[in-house]
Enzyme design. Structure first.
Site, PDB file in Angstrom:
ATOM      1  N   LYS A 152     -16.344  46.532  -2.806  1.00 31.34           N
ATOM      2  CA  LYS A 152     -15.306  47.666  -2.934  1.00 31.34           C
ATOM      3  C   LYS A 152     -14.096  47.911  -2.051  1.00 31.34           C
ATOM      4  CE  LYS A 152     -17.339  52.604  -3.735  1.00 31.34           C
ATOM      5  NZ  LYS A 152     -16.548  53.374  -3.096  1.00 31.34           N
TER       6      LYS A 152
ATOM      7  N   ASN B 250     -13.948  40.318   7.381  1.00 29.13           N
ATOM      8  CA  ASN B 250     -14.039  39.758   6.188  1.00 29.13           C
ATOM      9  C   ASN B 250     -14.163  38.567   5.922  1.00 29.13           C
ATOM     10  OD1 ASN B 250     -14.588  40.346   3.254  1.00 29.13           O
ATOM     11  ND2 ASN B 250     -12.376  39.687   2.817  1.00 29.13           N
TER      12      ASN B 250
ATOM     13  N   HIS C 122     -13.635  35.424   3.251  1.00 31.86           N
ATOM     14  CA  HIS C 122     -13.179  34.999   1.985  1.00 31.86           C
ATOM     15  C   HIS C 122     -13.233  33.640   1.592  1.00 31.86           C
ATOM     16  CE1 HIS C 122     -10.724  35.714  -1.662  1.00 31.86           C
ATOM     17  NE2 HIS C 122      -9.907  34.678  -1.372  1.00 31.86           N
TER      18      HIS C 122
ATOM     19  N   ASP D  87      -7.064  41.161   1.890  1.00 31.87           N
ATOM     20  CA  ASP D  87      -7.116  39.948   2.242  1.00 31.87           C
ATOM     21  C   ASP D  87      -5.994  39.542   3.013  1.00 31.87           C
ATOM     22  OD1 ASP D  87      -8.698  38.811  -1.047  1.00 31.87           O
ATOM     23  OD2 ASP D  87      -9.578  39.739   0.980  1.00 31.87           O
TER      24      ASP D  87
ATOM     25  N   GLU E 245     -18.649  29.294   4.688  1.00 35.93           N
ATOM     26  CA  GLU E 245     -18.405  30.542   4.985  1.00 35.93           C
ATOM     27  C   GLU E 245     -19.647  31.157   6.081  1.00 35.93           C
ATOM     28  OE1 GLU E 245     -18.719  33.099   1.461  1.00 35.93           O
ATOM     29  OE2 GLU E 245     -17.715  31.508   0.422  1.00 35.93           O
TER      30      GLU E 245
HETATM   31  C1  GRF Z   1     -19.106  35.120  -0.855  1.00 35.62           C
HETATM   32  O1  GRF Z   1     -18.419  33.707  -1.436  1.00 35.62           O
HETATM   33  C2  GRF Z   1     -18.132  35.583  -0.260  1.00 35.62           C
HETATM   34  O2  GRF Z   1     -16.878  34.667   0.268  1.00 35.62           O
HETATM   35  C3  GRF Z   1     -17.303  36.458  -0.953  1.00 35.62           C
HETATM   36  O3  GRF Z   1     -18.552  37.110  -1.800  1.00 35.62           O
HETATM   37  C4  GRF Z   1     -19.471  35.938  -1.823  1.00 35.62           C
HETATM   38  C5  GRF Z   1     -20.586  36.651  -1.189  1.00 35.62           C
HETATM   39  O4  GRF Z   1     -21.665  35.915  -1.158  1.00 35.62           O
HETATM   40  N1  GRF Z   1     -16.586  37.549  -0.591  1.00 35.62           N
HETATM   41  P1  GRF Z   1     -23.167  36.396  -0.552  1.00 35.62           P
HETATM   42  O5  GRF Z   1     -23.576  37.725  -1.198  1.00 35.62           O
HETATM   43  O6  GRF Z   1     -22.997  36.438   0.976  1.00 35.62           O
HETATM   44  O7  GRF Z   1     -24.133  35.127  -0.968  1.00 35.62           O
END
Ligand code: GRF
Length: 198
Positions: free
Chosen positions: A84, A100, A102, A143, A171
């Site tokens: 959101k 955030n 990404h 972003d 990530e």
């Molecule tokens: C991840 O790929 C993140 O980069 C993107 O949404 C996905 C979330 O994955 N914003 P999770 O719910 O943390 O497994």
């Protein structure tokens, strides 16, 4: 002088593997995941939070979201797959206090419409040789906030699902590091760029 422990809110919309990475590494933070908020009641990340005795909320209204953050004295908001758009008023109130994650090397493959698998599909379609993940502070433009950390990987795979799995590992790693740096007050934004202090 010991730093005041930070109260962290994690916002999710889906499976919550990034949330899980934060939960698994919370002991290394000078902070505590106090609440998890989802805009969707079926987000599995809520189950992950409940299993770890973290208070959860399903909130769709932005006024209620701001009120909940305030009532819990939140110092850091982490968007971990939160789909959101945050209101500009909230972003201003929490300037450089919203991180955030990404799944691409911003400024590539980001902005409106680039989320989840769509990012990796676009990467494969374009044929770029490197992709990766980015953590950044959230500002009023999707972003485009100050970049905190990035890590790249070679795009070996021909299919987006395999790429997504490999990017997700990055990530988890850079999100945990970024939150740790924040909790240690090591992130400073100077002229729109993040400096990581020693
Ligand atoms: C991840 O790929 C993140 O980069 C993107 O949404 C996905 C979330 O994955 N914003 P999770 O719910 O943390 O497994």
């Amino acid at each position: 002088m010991s730093l005041q422990s930070k109260n962290i809110a994690v916002l999710i919309s889906g499976g919550g593997t990034n949330l899980q990475a934060l939960i698994d590494n919370e002991k290394d933070f000078n902070g505590k995941i106090k609440i998890v908020i989802s805009n969707r009641k079926d987000a599995y990340g809520l189950v992950r939070a409940e299993k770890n005795n973290i208070d959860t909320f399903v909130i769709k209204d932005n006024e209620v979201l701001l009120k909940t953050l305030k009532e819990n004295n939140i110092d850091l908001i982490v968007l971990a797959g939160y789909l959101k758009i945050l209101p500009k008023s909230l972003i201003r109130e929490y300037e450089n206090k919203i991180i955030n994650i990404h799944p691409s090397l911003i400024p590539a493959f980001c902005g409106s419409g680039f989320y989840g698998m769509r990012v990796h599909d676009a990467v494969i379609k374009k044929g770029v040789k490197y992709s990766g993940a980015t953590t950044h502070f959230v500002n009023e433009f999707a972003d485009e906030g100050p970049i905190i950390m990035q890590e790249a990987l070679l795009v070996l795979d021909s299919d987006a699902e395999e790429l997504q799995k490999r990017v997700l590992e990055i990530e988890h790693k850079i999100l945990v590091k970024s939150v740790k740096y924040f909790c240690d007050d090591k992130l400073k934004v100077v002229n729109g760029k993040v400096m990581i202090g020693e």
